[in-house]
Design a protein around this motif. Structure first.
Motif, PDB file in Angstrom:
ATOM      1  N   THR A   2       1.131  -1.242   0.037  1.00 36.42           N
ATOM      2  CA  THR A   2      -0.067   0.024  -0.008  1.00 36.42           C
ATOM      3  C   THR A   2       0.900   1.300   0.040  1.00 36.42           C
ATOM      4  O   THR A   2       2.073   1.287   0.412  1.00 36.42           O
ATOM      5  CB  THR A   2      -0.983   0.047   1.129  1.00 36.42           C
ATOM      6  OG1 THR A   2       0.106   0.094   2.356  1.00 36.42           O
ATOM      7  CG2 THR A   2      -1.734  -1.314   1.264  1.00 36.42           C
ATOM      8  N   ILE A 101      -4.980   5.048   5.037  1.00 38.48           N
ATOM      9  CA  ILE A 101      -6.325   4.381   4.732  1.00 38.48           C
ATOM     10  C   ILE A 101      -7.279   5.375   4.328  1.00 38.48           C
ATOM     11  O   ILE A 101      -7.490   6.431   5.225  1.00 38.48           O
ATOM     12  CB  ILE A 101      -6.930   3.521   5.938  1.00 38.48           C
ATOM     13  CG1 ILE A 101      -5.559   2.748   6.421  1.00 38.48           C
ATOM     14  CG2 ILE A 101      -8.110   2.967   5.700  1.00 38.48           C
ATOM     15  CD1 ILE A 101      -5.289   1.550   5.311  1.00 38.48           C
ATOM     16  N   GLN A 111     -13.390   1.044   4.412  1.00 47.34           N
ATOM     17  CA  GLN A 111     -12.018   1.502   4.513  1.00 47.34           C
ATOM     18  C   GLN A 111     -11.089   0.867   3.382  1.00 47.34           C
ATOM     19  O   GLN A 111     -11.173  -0.343   3.142  1.00 47.34           O
ATOM     20  CB  GLN A 111     -11.096   1.398   6.062  1.00 47.34           C
ATOM     21  CG  GLN A 111     -11.875   2.260   6.961  1.00 47.34           C
ATOM     22  CD  GLN A 111     -11.328   1.750   8.469  1.00 47.34           C
ATOM     23  OE1 GLN A 111     -10.478   0.786   8.369  1.00 47.34           O
ATOM     24  NE2 GLN A 111     -11.447   2.756   9.313  1.00 47.34           N
ATOM     25  N   TYR A 112     -10.318   1.743   2.723  1.00 45.18           N
ATOM     26  CA  TYR A 112      -9.550   1.487   1.540  1.00 45.18           C
ATOM     27  C   TYR A 112      -8.181   1.874   1.799  1.00 45.18           C
ATOM     28  O   TYR A 112      -7.819   3.187   1.678  1.00 45.18           O
ATOM     29  CB  TYR A 112     -10.237   2.122   0.298  1.00 45.18           C
ATOM     30  CG  TYR A 112     -11.531   1.656   0.086  1.00 45.18           C
ATOM     31  CD1 TYR A 112     -12.064   0.571  -0.506  1.00 45.18           C
ATOM     32  CD2 TYR A 112     -12.512   2.665   0.353  1.00 45.18           C
ATOM     33  CE1 TYR A 112     -13.389   0.171  -0.615  1.00 45.18           C
ATOM     34  CE2 TYR A 112     -13.892   2.283   0.156  1.00 45.18           C
ATOM     35  CZ  TYR A 112     -14.242   1.092  -0.131  1.00 45.18           C
ATOM     36  OH  TYR A 112     -15.608   0.905  -0.570  1.00 45.18           O
ATOM     37  N   PRO A 113      -7.146   0.894   1.600  1.00 44.55           N
ATOM     38  CA  PRO A 113      -5.596   1.374   1.323  1.00 44.55           C
ATOM     39  C   PRO A 113      -5.579   2.015   0.074  1.00 44.55           C
ATOM     40  O   PRO A 113      -6.313   1.756  -0.974  1.00 44.55           O
ATOM     41  CB  PRO A 113      -4.779   0.092   1.570  1.00 44.55           C
ATOM     42  CG  PRO A 113      -5.998  -0.894   2.182  1.00 44.55           C
ATOM     43  CD  PRO A 113      -7.363  -0.358   1.641  1.00 44.55           C
ATOM     44  N   SER A 131     -10.007  -3.632   1.537  1.00 49.92           N
ATOM     45  CA  SER A 131      -9.261  -4.180   2.492  1.00 49.92           C
ATOM     46  C   SER A 131      -9.354  -5.647   2.741  1.00 49.92           C
ATOM     47  O   SER A 131     -10.402  -6.063   2.369  1.00 49.92           O
ATOM     48  CB  SER A 131      -9.934  -3.456   3.713  1.00 49.92           C
ATOM     49  OG  SER A 131      -9.749  -2.052   3.901  1.00 49.92           O
ATOM     50  N   GLU A 132      -8.388  -6.185   3.190  1.00 46.47           N
ATOM     51  CA  GLU A 132      -8.373  -7.568   3.427  1.00 46.47           C
ATOM     52  C   GLU A 132      -8.494  -7.967   5.074  1.00 46.47           C
ATOM     53  O   GLU A 132      -8.024  -7.331   5.695  1.00 46.47           O
ATOM     54  CB  GLU A 132      -7.004  -8.221   2.898  1.00 46.47           C
ATOM     55  CG  GLU A 132      -6.912  -8.032   1.578  1.00 46.47           C
ATOM     56  CD  GLU A 132      -7.973  -8.717   0.520  1.00 46.47           C
ATOM     57  OE1 GLU A 132      -8.364  -9.993   1.043  1.00 46.47           O
ATOM     58  OE2 GLU A 132      -8.417  -8.489  -0.439  1.00 46.47           O
ATOM     59  N   THR A 133      -8.914  -8.953   5.358  1.00 50.73           N
ATOM     60  CA  THR A 133      -8.924  -9.669   6.544  1.00 50.73           C
ATOM     61  C   THR A 133      -8.038 -10.815   6.742  1.00 50.73           C
ATOM     62  O   THR A 133      -7.924 -11.616   5.539  1.00 50.73           O
ATOM     63  CB  THR A 133     -10.295 -10.095   7.101  1.00 50.73           C
ATOM     64  OG1 THR A 133     -10.893 -10.974   6.479  1.00 50.73           O
ATOM     65  CG2 THR A 133     -11.270  -8.608   7.052  1.00 50.73           C
TER      66      THR A 133
END
Length: 150
Positions: A2, A101, A111-113, A131-133
């Motif tokens: 990112t 973010i 929320q977006y990087p 976004s990833e978990t």
């Protein structure tokens, strides 16, 4: 990977007169009349499911669009807003390398990087990624040669 705060500042500084556009992960553009409503330092102190205590911090920028459809921000205006944010951003342990973010409500607040930044045709285009978990404990165990931990 990112984009970090310093890279964002450098990209905006190259052409301060350029318009700024944000693109969501699905390729849709955030409406051009967006406002940059707040900038903050976010700190998380948490424990993962493998009982490891973790810390993370990042810069969070909120975008919003109102009814004033003639509103536009150029790179210089975004830089000025970010410069006023120093009073809260200086709380981060390493601001220059902090991830950025973006918070934005499309269907739901998300929320977006920042995935990448490009400069074309008088525009700074900021592309966001989903976004990833991840189970952090599982990643740690895999890196150590073990299996899942949960």
């Amino acid at each position: 990977m990112t984009i970090q705060y310093q890279a964002l500042i450098e990209s905006l500084s190259k052409n301060p007169q350029y318009r700024v556009e944000f693109y969501l992960p699905n390729g849709n553009q955030v409406p051009a009349h967006f406002h940059l409503t707040d900038v903050g330092s976010v700190f998380r102190h948490f424990i993962d499911c493998g009982a490891q205590v973790r810390n993370e911090s990042y810069v969070q920028i909120q975008l919003w669009h109102g009814t004033d459809t003639d509103h536009r921000l150029n790179a210089d205006t975004v830089l000025k807003i970010l410069s006023h944010s120093g009073v809260v951003l200086d709380k981060l342990p390493d601001l220059q390398s902090a991830d950025v973010i973006l918070e934005y409500k499309d269907d739901v607040p998300s929320q977006y990087p920042i995935a990448r930044i490009e400069q074309t045709d008088q525009v700074v285009k900021i592309h966001l990624q989903a976004s990833e978990t991840q189970c952090l404990a599982a990643v740690r165990h895999q890196q150590a040669g073990g299996g899942s931990c949960c």
